[in-house]
Design a protein around this motif. Structure first.
Motif, PDB file in Angstrom:
ATOM      1  N   LYS A  50      33.749  59.274  25.446  1.00 54.72           N
ATOM      2  CA  LYS A  50      34.907  60.079  25.775  1.00 54.72           C
ATOM      3  C   LYS A  50      34.689  61.488  25.234  1.00 54.72           C
ATOM      4  O   LYS A  50      34.410  61.679  24.049  1.00 54.72           O
ATOM      5  CB  LYS A  50      36.170  59.486  25.181  1.00 54.72           C
ATOM      6  N   VAL A  51      34.816  62.458  26.131  1.00 52.41           N
ATOM      7  CA  VAL A  51      34.734  63.858  25.762  1.00 52.41           C
ATOM      8  C   VAL A  51      36.074  64.487  26.117  1.00 52.41           C
ATOM      9  O   VAL A  51      36.518  64.400  27.263  1.00 52.41           O
ATOM     10  CB  VAL A  51      33.591  64.575  26.516  1.00 52.41           C
ATOM     11  N   THR A  52      36.716  65.076  25.121  1.00 53.21           N
ATOM     12  CA  THR A  52      38.011  65.682  25.373  1.00 53.21           C
ATOM     13  C   THR A  52      37.933  67.179  25.115  1.00 53.21           C
ATOM     14  O   THR A  52      37.154  67.646  24.275  1.00 53.21           O
ATOM     15  CB  THR A  52      39.098  65.061  24.481  1.00 53.21           C
ATOM     16  N   GLN A  53      38.741  67.919  25.844  1.00 54.55           N
ATOM     17  CA  GLN A  53      38.828  69.356  25.676  1.00 54.55           C
ATOM     18  C   GLN A  53      40.267  69.709  25.343  1.00 54.55           C
ATOM     19  O   GLN A  53      41.194  69.059  25.828  1.00 54.55           O
ATOM     20  CB  GLN A  53      38.337  70.067  26.940  1.00 54.55           C
ATOM     21  N   SER A  54      40.431  70.750  24.541  1.00 53.80           N
ATOM     22  CA  SER A  54      41.730  71.018  23.928  1.00 53.80           C
ATOM     23  C   SER A  54      42.819  71.353  24.936  1.00 53.80           C
ATOM     24  O   SER A  54      43.982  71.026  24.722  1.00 53.80           O
ATOM     25  CB  SER A  54      41.600  72.145  22.905  1.00 53.80           C
ATOM     26  N   SER A  55      42.462  71.986  26.036  1.00 54.59           N
ATOM     27  CA  SER A  55      43.475  72.374  27.018  1.00 54.59           C
ATOM     28  C   SER A  55      42.947  72.149  28.424  1.00 54.59           C
ATOM     29  O   SER A  55      41.756  72.302  28.664  1.00 54.59           O
ATOM     30  CB  SER A  55      43.844  73.859  26.873  1.00 54.59           C
ATOM     31  N   ARG A  56      43.799  71.788  29.356  1.00 55.77           N
ATOM     32  CA  ARG A  56      43.385  71.713  30.757  1.00 55.77           C
ATOM     33  C   ARG A  56      43.520  73.070  31.433  1.00 55.77           C
ATOM     34  O   ARG A  56      42.716  73.438  32.263  1.00 55.77           O
ATOM     35  CB  ARG A  56      44.233  70.690  31.522  1.00 55.77           C
TER      36      ARG A  56
ATOM     37  N   LEU B 285      38.069  77.570  22.682  1.00 62.47           N
ATOM     38  CA  LEU B 285      38.078  76.342  23.472  1.00 62.47           C
ATOM     39  C   LEU B 285      37.388  75.274  22.634  1.00 62.47           C
ATOM     40  O   LEU B 285      36.275  75.484  22.142  1.00 62.47           O
ATOM     41  CB  LEU B 285      37.329  76.526  24.799  1.00 62.47           C
ATOM     42  N   GLU B 286      38.077  74.136  22.489  1.00 60.59           N
ATOM     43  CA  GLU B 286      37.520  73.085  21.629  1.00 60.59           C
ATOM     44  C   GLU B 286      37.122  71.865  22.438  1.00 60.59           C
ATOM     45  O   GLU B 286      37.775  71.504  23.424  1.00 60.59           O
ATOM     46  CB  GLU B 286      38.539  72.685  20.572  1.00 60.59           C
TER      47      GLU B 286
ATOM     48  N   GLY C 194      37.391  69.530  31.545  1.00 60.54           N
ATOM     49  CA  GLY C 194      37.363  70.953  31.887  1.00 60.54           C
ATOM     50  C   GLY C 194      38.610  71.694  31.446  1.00 60.54           C
ATOM     51  O   GLY C 194      39.700  71.109  31.305  1.00 60.54           O
ATOM     52  N   THR C 195      38.442  72.988  31.197  1.00 61.80           N
ATOM     53  CA  THR C 195      39.556  73.895  30.902  1.00 61.80           C
ATOM     54  C   THR C 195      39.507  75.024  31.916  1.00 61.80           C
ATOM     55  O   THR C 195      38.503  75.731  32.021  1.00 61.80           O
ATOM     56  CB  THR C 195      39.441  74.485  29.480  1.00 61.80           C
TER      57      THR C 195
ATOM     58  N   LEU D  46      33.439  73.778  31.061  1.00 60.38           N
ATOM     59  CA  LEU D  46      33.160  72.356  30.900  1.00 60.38           C
ATOM     60  C   LEU D  46      32.294  72.124  29.673  1.00 60.38           C
ATOM     61  O   LEU D  46      31.302  72.812  29.467  1.00 60.38           O
ATOM     62  CB  LEU D  46      32.441  71.823  32.133  1.00 60.38           C
ATOM     63  N   CYS D  47      32.686  71.138  28.900  1.00 56.05           N
ATOM     64  CA  CYS D  47      31.918  70.707  27.743  1.00 56.05           C
ATOM     65  C   CYS D  47      31.232  69.390  28.083  1.00 56.05           C
ATOM     66  O   CYS D  47      31.781  68.586  28.853  1.00 56.05           O
ATOM     67  CB  CYS D  47      32.858  70.528  26.561  1.00 56.05           C
TER      68      CYS D  47
END
Lengths: 114, 112
Positions: A3-9, A21-22, A108-109, A90-91
């Motif tokens: 699971k890869v999460t990003q701080s904001s959409r 961006l985290e 992605g953000t 994208l991370c």
């Protein structure tokens, strides 16, 4: 499952603002990557990291910096946001032990700089 | 310089038909090639990997071929469904260090 999460959409910022961006991954992966994706240009690598406190420039690092203080977290920093940094960010992470470079992406953000 | 090319034009096909997407590359000698699926507004998702010594790889309705002489991979979806509509990206290892270079992707639309 990785699971890869990003701080904001979605994120809206003004020109000149500092933007963070985290990205967090939960599979103990050594490698982490930041890309931006623009129509017609595909995914372009901004920075990547092989290990904590290690970072290397990708193809388009100008205007960006990164930080990796913990293995699971990789931050992308826009020191002074500009309108041409409006994009989808994208991370991704991967594990060298897999020997296949398969990357696992976050959602992605979508960053808009006004 | 290294280059990966995918057809930038969208591919429209009817439900039930086989979709075939192409990935061509130059100035690479990849040990393997990967295919990803990307839905609008989402991150890519890994689908399949094929190694240089494999001519063909299958996974359910997906089939990938890899011709290192032609420097080309073909990605097939058999019995296509509207749910297969997405953009499909191919990717090759580049520059060492576990990096990948991605093609720009081909958008597939499966119509009823």
């Amino acid at each position: 499952d990785v699971k890869v999460t990003q701080s904001s959409r979605y994120l809206v910022k003004r020109t000149g603002e500092k933007v963070f961006l985290e990205c967090v991954q939960d599979m103990d992966h050594e490698n982490m990557f930041w890309y931006r994706q623009d129509p017609g240009l595909g995914l372009r690598l901004i920075y990547f990291s092989y290990d904590v406190k290690m970072k290397e420039k990708g193809d388009i690092p100008e205007g960006y910096s990164v930080s990796r203080e913990k293995k699971e977290r990789f931050s992308l920093i826009l020191e002074s946001a500009s309108t041409n940094q409006t994009s989808m960010y994208l991370c991704a992470s991967s594990a060298p032990v897999e020997l296949t470079d398969t990357q696992y992406f976050g959602p992605g953000t979508r960053l808009t700089v006004l | 310089s290294q280059k990966i090319e995918q057809n930038s034009e969208a591919l429209n096909i009817q439900e039930g038909k086989t979709a075939t997407l192409t990935c061509n590359y130059t100035n690479y000698s990849p040990a393997y090639l990967q295919w990803y699926r990307q839905d609008p507004g989402r991150g890519p998702v890994f689908l399949l990997l094929i190694r240089e010594n494999e001519k063909e790889k299958r996974k359910e309705r997906l089939k990938v071929t890899f011709d290192t002489t032609l420097k080309q991979s073909l990605f097939h979806i058999t019995a296509s469904q509207p749910a297969d509509s997405a953009t499909y990206l191919c990717a090759l290892a580049s520059g060492g260090g576990n990096k990948l270079t991605f093609g720009t992707g081909t958008q597939l639309k499966v119509e009823l």
